[in-house]
Design a protein around this motif. Structure first.
Motif, mmCIF file in Angstrom:
data_model
loop_
_atom_site.group_PDB
_atom_site.id
_atom_site.type_symbol
_atom_site.label_atom_id
_atom_site.label_comp_id
_atom_site.label_asym_id
_atom_site.label_seq_id
_atom_site.Cartn_x
_atom_site.Cartn_y
_atom_site.Cartn_z
ATOM 1 N N LYS A 1 0.776 -1.203 0.036
ATOM 2 C CA LYS A 1 -0.062 0.005 -0.014
ATOM 3 C C LYS A 1 0.811 1.201 0.148
ATOM 4 O O LYS A 1 1.892 1.209 0.647
ATOM 5 C CB LYS A 1 -0.917 0.065 1.186
ATOM 6 N N GLY A 2 0.533 2.186 -0.794
ATOM 7 C CA GLY A 2 1.460 3.429 -1.097
ATOM 8 C C GLY A 2 2.406 3.234 -2.072
ATOM 9 O O GLY A 2 2.985 4.426 -2.290
ATOM 10 N N PRO B 1 4.371 -0.258 5.687
ATOM 11 C CA PRO B 1 5.147 -0.260 7.140
ATOM 12 C C PRO B 1 5.019 1.029 7.754
ATOM 13 O O PRO B 1 5.414 1.129 9.020
ATOM 14 C CB PRO B 1 6.571 -0.435 6.521
ATOM 15 N N PHE B 2 4.419 2.251 7.399
ATOM 16 C CA PHE B 2 4.240 3.453 8.177
ATOM 17 C C PHE B 2 3.044 3.676 8.479
ATOM 18 O O PHE B 2 1.879 3.237 7.582
ATOM 19 C CB PHE B 2 4.816 4.440 7.172
ATOM 20 N N ASP B 3 2.601 4.589 9.259
ATOM 21 C CA ASP B 3 1.334 4.784 9.978
ATOM 22 C C ASP B 3 0.747 5.940 8.974
ATOM 23 O O ASP B 3 -0.565 6.011 9.113
ATOM 24 C CB ASP B 3 1.321 5.456 11.235
ATOM 25 N N GLU B 4 1.547 6.747 8.489
ATOM 26 C CA GLU B 4 0.695 7.864 7.536
ATOM 27 C C GLU B 4 -0.093 7.355 6.722
ATOM 28 O O GLU B 4 0.259 6.514 5.767
ATOM 29 C CB GLU B 4 2.222 8.748 7.109
ATOM 30 N N LEU C 1 5.058 5.860 -1.504
ATOM 31 C CA LEU C 1 6.430 5.002 -1.298
ATOM 32 C C LEU C 1 7.125 4.569 -2.492
ATOM 33 O O LEU C 1 6.393 4.391 -3.579
ATOM 34 C CB LEU C 1 5.912 3.569 -0.330
ATOM 35 N N SER C 2 8.482 4.284 -2.475
ATOM 36 C CA SER C 2 9.327 3.851 -3.733
ATOM 37 C C SER C 2 9.870 2.477 -3.368
ATOM 38 O O SER C 2 9.752 2.251 -2.001
ATOM 39 C CB SER C 2 10.448 4.878 -3.867
ATOM 40 N N ALA C 3 10.503 1.856 -4.040
ATOM 41 C CA ALA C 3 11.055 0.553 -3.796
ATOM 42 C C ALA C 3 12.159 0.681 -2.868
ATOM 43 O O ALA C 3 12.502 -0.105 -1.864
ATOM 44 C CB ALA C 3 11.430 -0.078 -5.076
ATOM 45 N N LEU C 4 12.946 2.115 -2.969
ATOM 46 C CA LEU C 4 13.867 2.084 -2.064
ATOM 47 C C LEU C 4 13.684 2.317 -0.824
ATOM 48 O O LEU C 4 14.242 1.997 0.514
ATOM 49 C CB LEU C 4 14.650 3.409 -2.544
ATOM 50 N N ASP C 5 12.340 3.101 -0.605
ATOM 51 C CA ASP C 5 11.786 3.252 0.838
ATOM 52 C C ASP C 5 11.704 1.820 1.537
ATOM 53 O O ASP C 5 12.106 1.932 2.699
ATOM 54 C CB ASP C 5 10.398 3.904 0.790
ATOM 55 N N LEU C 6 11.027 0.992 0.723
ATOM 56 C CA LEU C 6 10.786 -0.441 1.318
ATOM 57 C C LEU C 6 11.991 -1.042 1.587
ATOM 58 O O LEU C 6 12.165 -1.760 2.508
ATOM 59 C CB LEU C 6 9.852 -1.167 0.370
ATOM 60 N N ALA C 7 12.871 -1.135 0.642
ATOM 61 C CA ALA C 7 14.177 -1.902 0.939
ATOM 62 C C ALA C 7 14.935 -1.413 2.110
ATOM 63 O O ALA C 7 15.670 -2.150 2.858
ATOM 64 C CB ALA C 7 15.016 -1.637 -0.400
ATOM 65 N N GLY D 1 12.402 -2.860 10.931
ATOM 66 C CA GLY D 1 11.752 -3.047 9.663
ATOM 67 C C GLY D 1 11.879 -4.600 9.165
ATOM 68 O O GLY D 1 11.138 -4.934 8.319
ATOM 69 N N ARG D 2 12.836 -5.078 9.440
ATOM 70 C CA ARG D 2 13.172 -6.567 8.890
ATOM 71 C C ARG D 2 12.080 -7.161 9.690
ATOM 72 O O ARG D 2 11.576 -8.173 8.687
ATOM 73 C CB ARG D 2 14.514 -7.270 9.265
ATOM 74 N N ASP D 3 11.832 -7.084 10.921
ATOM 75 C CA ASP D 3 10.935 -8.018 11.457
ATOM 76 C C ASP D 3 9.207 -7.423 10.815
ATOM 77 O O ASP D 3 8.479 -8.586 10.380
ATOM 78 C CB ASP D 3 10.788 -7.641 12.966
ATOM 79 N N TRP D 4 9.201 -6.386 10.514
ATOM 80 C CA TRP D 4 7.863 -6.087 9.765
ATOM 81 C C TRP D 4 7.925 -6.786 8.278
ATOM 82 O O TRP D 4 6.795 -7.332 8.108
ATOM 83 C CB TRP D 4 7.842 -4.665 9.624
ATOM 84 N N MET D 5 8.903 -6.778 7.676
ATOM 85 C CA MET D 5 8.826 -7.409 6.386
ATOM 86 C C MET D 5 8.476 -8.794 6.405
ATOM 87 O O MET D 5 7.739 -9.357 5.637
ATOM 88 C CB MET D 5 10.329 -6.936 5.895
ATOM 89 N N LEU D 6 9.325 -9.338 7.227
ATOM 90 C CA LEU D 6 9.256 -11.010 7.282
ATOM 91 C C LEU D 6 7.655 -11.373 7.713
ATOM 92 O O LEU D 6 6.985 -12.287 7.218
ATOM 93 C CB LEU D 6 10.069 -11.408 8.237
ATOM 94 N N ASN D 7 7.273 -10.475 8.847
ATOM 95 C CA ASN D 7 5.558 -10.831 9.143
ATOM 96 C C ASN D 7 4.901 -10.444 8.285
ATOM 97 O O ASN D 7 3.705 -10.949 7.875
ATOM 98 C CB ASN D 7 5.560 -9.749 10.463
#
Length: 437
Positions: A149-150, A182-185, A190-196, A204-210
């Motif tokens: 999302k985003g 991964p953000f509340d806003e 978002l860009s792919a670099l933001d997510l990376a 963030g790693r925990d968020w991604m894996l979850n």
């Protein structure tokens, strides 16, 4: 410290980094001078060798396609062995710094890989980053297409509709999925670099894996944006398939180039290990020529000018977009040494009506010999200690051929090797004569 360094490399894209690596591995003292990060910051992170032949036919075996190229094409000048040396070097460096690059087929029969993009197209490329193999893609019947999302650059519905146009992909069953941000806003773009970058941080790693945990159960393949870390060595990327429950493939993306930055970081880390100097955010303002050689380069950084001396110079400043090739009304020239690049007087002849066809303007550049030295209009080397690489070269159409990073790596490696050989030979002569070096 001596007053004159062995090799100066101008530019830090794929060609410049490969040139610096090749020179440093020959024990030359190397300095990189660059304005920016080069095109790897916007690239998809795959290394194209040769995707299409001169007739626009898709190539399964890029090495066989090399035989069809023109005599002045950079690949023809280099020969297959020099090209292979460069690509093997990039693969080895990337692997040592935690990033695996591989090709389709095996070492006896290497082939191009048709890599999915977030636009739903399949691009032919030679070296790609994922551990997945072509058979997994071919055999996958149920495919999950994921975005976040985003992240507006990746629309699963578009990817699915486009992939269905291709043989071998039309009959697969597709399911779209948009993961939470991964953000509340609310409404944050978002860009792919933001997510990376999120995936590179412990939280963030925990968020991604979850977020991807179990999403692949019941599927044969997960397609996702390049969001599993921006660094070459990524714990998230290594755990993605196990966490999701099936093989995961990061699709090639639009800029910013997450996957390209991974390769760049691996090469830069290697150069730091080799002791290469970096002068970044620095622009070459003037080149002094003496007796047919580059005697010095004047560079500007933060409002201050510095004169650099080197026994050999590699120019890897890119093409038209980066200023390596300058277009004037009815003329073209190289950007550092102002070498004339022959062009038709009528600018209408610089391009073709077919937008995806071959265009003269995309293949403009310096004409060189097999050592990557510039040639004058009579075919004679005109700068004895200057070598050229990458998009600064003419004789190839990187866009139509899908050969960009392959030519950059191969010509950069050759230019760096030749520059080091010349520079170290000069050093040996000076030492033998007792000169102060």
């Amino acid at each position: 410290m001596s007053r004159t360094i062995d090799v100066i490399v101008i530019g830090s894209g794929m060609a410049g980094l490969c040139a610096a690596t090749a020179a440093a591995r020959k024990n030359a003292r190397v300095r990189i001078i660059s304005e920016g990060m080069g095109c790897m910051a916007i690239s998809g992170g795959a290394i194209d060798l040769l995707g299409y032949d001169n007739e626009g036919n898709l190539l399964d075996n890029p090495w066989a396609g090399l035989k069809t190229l023109a005599p002045d094409h950079p690949y023809t000048l280099l020969g297959a062995e020099n090209i292979k040396t460069a690509l093997d070097g990039v693969v080895e460096i990337a692997g040592r710094h935690g990033l695996r690059l591989k090709h389709a087929g095996d070492d006896q029969n290497p082939r191009n890989f048709r890599f999915p993009t977030i636009m739903g197209t399949l691009r032919p490329t030679y070296l790609y980053q994922d551990n997945i193999d072509e058979q997994t893609l071919a055999n996958a019947e149920r495919v999950l297409v994921v975005s976040v999302k985003g992240f507006r650059d990746c629309r699963p519905a578009l990817v699915i509709n486009q992939l269905r146009r291709y043989k071998g992909w039309a009959d697969k069953e597709y399911v779209p999925l948009v993961l939470p941000s991964p953000f509340d806003e609310k409404g944050r773009s978002l860009s792919a670099l933001d997510l990376a970058h999120v995936a590179d941080r412990p939280q963030g790693r925990d968020w991604m894996l979850n977020a991807i945990r179990g999403i692949g159960k019941g599927f044969d393949l997960v397609l996702m944006p390049p969001m599993l870390g921006a660094r070459p060595l990524s714990p998230v990327r290594d755990k993605a398939a196990e966490t999701a429950g099936c093989p995961c493939l990061e699709m090639a993306s639009v800029p910013p180039g997450v996957a390209g930055l991974r390769i760049r970081e691996a090469l830069v880390d290697e150069l730091h290990d080799l002791g290469v100097e970096f002068y970044e955010n620095t622009q070459i303002k003037k080149a002094e020529i003496k007796d047919g050689n580059c005697a010095s380069l004047t560079a500007s950084a933060a409002g201050r000018e510095i004169v650099h001396h080197a026994r050999a110079v590699v120019v890897a400043t890119g093409g038209i977009l980066s200023g390596g090739v300058i277009l004037d009304p009815g003329k073209a020239r190289e950007g550092i040494f102002n070498l004339d690049i022959p062009v038709p007087g009528n600018v209408d002849d610089w391009s073709e009506p077919e937008i995806f066809g071959k265009h003269m303007v995309t293949s403009l550049g310096v004409k060189v010999d097999s050592q990557m030295r510039a040639l004058d209009k009579n075919g004679v080397p005109c700068l004895g200690n200057v070598f050229f690489a990458g998009r600064t070269l003419g004789g190839y159409d990187y866009a139509a051929e899908k050969s960009g990073h392959g030519v950059a790596a191969a010509t950069g490696w050759q230019a760096g090797s030749m520059a080091a050989g010349l520079a170290l030979g000069k050093t040996a002569e000076q030492k033998a004569s007792g000169a102060d070096i």
